[in-house]
Design an enzyme around this catalytic site. Sequence first.
Site, PDB file in Angstrom:
ATOM      1  N   HIS A 292       0.842  -1.221   0.000  1.00  0.00           N
ATOM      2  CA  HIS A 292       0.000   0.000   0.000  1.00  0.00           C
ATOM      3  C   HIS A 292       0.869   1.262   0.000  1.00  0.00           C
ATOM      4  O   HIS A 292       0.448   2.307   0.494  1.00  0.00           O
ATOM      5  CB  HIS A 292      -0.942   0.042   1.211  1.00  0.00           C
ATOM      6  CG  HIS A 292      -1.722  -1.212   1.414  1.00  0.00           C
ATOM      7  ND1 HIS A 292      -2.991  -1.392   0.947  1.00  0.00           N
ATOM      8  CD2 HIS A 292      -1.380  -2.369   2.038  1.00  0.00           C
ATOM      9  CE1 HIS A 292      -3.426  -2.606   1.268  1.00  0.00           C
ATOM     10  NE2 HIS A 292      -2.453  -3.217   1.931  1.00  0.00           N
TER      11      HIS A 292
ATOM     12  N   LYS B 188      17.683  20.995 -11.433  1.00  0.00           N
ATOM     13  CA  LYS B 188      16.987  19.735 -11.724  1.00  0.00           C
ATOM     14  C   LYS B 188      17.892  18.635 -12.271  1.00  0.00           C
ATOM     15  O   LYS B 188      18.800  18.879 -13.060  1.00  0.00           O
ATOM     16  CB  LYS B 188      15.859  19.967 -12.732  1.00  0.00           C
ATOM     17  CG  LYS B 188      14.664  20.700 -12.218  1.00  0.00           C
ATOM     18  CD  LYS B 188      14.025  20.083 -10.986  1.00  0.00           C
ATOM     19  CE  LYS B 188      13.306  18.793 -11.285  1.00  0.00           C
ATOM     20  NZ  LYS B 188      12.115  19.004 -12.118  1.00  0.00           N
TER      21      LYS B 188
END
Length: 459
Positions: free
Chosen positions: A158, A285
């Site tokens: 999960h 980035k």
Amino acid sequence: MAGKVWQARFSAPLSQAVDRLNRSAPFDWKLWPHDLAVSRAWASALHSAGNLTKNDLAVIVDGLDRIGKEFAQQGGDFLTPDDEDIHMGIERRLLELAGEPALKLHYGRSRNDMVATDVLLYLRDACQSLQAEVKGVAGILLDRAQAEAGTPFPAYTHLQQAQPVSLGHLLLAYVTALQKDDRLLSDCLARMDRCPLGSGAVAGSAADVDRQQIASDLGFKRPSANSVEAVGSRDEVADFLYACARLGLHLSRMSEDFILWSSQEFGYVTLDDSTATGSSMLPHKKNPDVFELARGKTGRLIGNLCAVLVTLKGLPSGYNKDLQEDKEAMFDTAETLQTLLPALADTLKGLSFNRTVIEQRMVPELKLERLCERLVSEGVPFREAYRVAQRVALAADKKGLHVDALTVADLQKVDDRLGQQAADLLRGEWSIPDSGVAGGSSAASIKAQVVALRQWLGD
Ligand code: ARG
């Protein structure tokens, strides 16, 4: 279009718009090595059947060899605008090179059985080259798994931390999936063992050819059993596209893990600069484009499978022109994976696992399962031990702490069977379940997995 071989039966030339729609030459030229192999086998079969002289055969084979050299140099430029498809392009050029004997070659065969055979030959090569690439990626993952066999890692269910495992075990999960894909591709290959050539347009061949010999010449086990089925089906294309879509699915799920793990929130992995990409605007980035493209391109792989299945589902028996639509799907799928797999291999080879960060992120609550096991080993029934451990979690929650911060007194307040030992366990080193059960995450299981997977890779 005066150049069409079938033009004499028509009183008007083909509309340019229709020709543009109808022509497959712009993409099916990629079948050239296979179409030439098919023509070689057919020429030799016609010779054995008495339809071509020895000299005819020699001239035709020589012409086909020359065409092969021209294709190798020119690729798609080999074909002219008058060539409807790869088969007609080769027929045209063979006539130019070989003269009259070339006029005899199409006796008893059709583009329908030719293309069905070409496609299987293409798929056979594609399966084998993809299997090599899959093994390349698997080998890198296997090396990395072995190196991380002792690295604790939070296995998720999960997307919540569930149980501590060895990072090696988790990486071996990817290798296991790839091994299954390799087997699926082998199964596909094994089913491509029937040669359609000799099925003619739909009813079989007028030429008295030895179909078993043709099949053997082209590397098939036997001739196809039914001419209508042979020219009208593309089951092997669908099988291949499914195998590739499933491979893509596995690569995509693995990539999703690495995308998450390379984020600031996880920080588990750092990509090597040679396999990360930057931003045109944001100076800091470093993006995991390779993994994102693996995830993204899987959409195409699934799309190609769907496209072919939908194309097939409404077709009446025998060959239908719709079947021409199989080519772009299968080329695109094979080429997509041929581009993707080596890039993934480089990326997986270059990335580093940030072991300290991983360990810092592992929540101490993952040790509560060990606490249960300890209580069970002391004779407490599992469900009771589990409730005790749950109350430990709740006690920590109420204090706004993790369970490793609870004192011995805190633990005893939860249950008087807990004491110093329990506190030590919750604060101690990560231990990975080591029951030795096959297929689990114990050191023994990992060793056994590595041995079996190395055997598969032939290392
Ligand atoms: N280009 C065609 C295809 O890929 C070849 C077969 C054409 N057959 C025909 N009867 N027009 O399916």
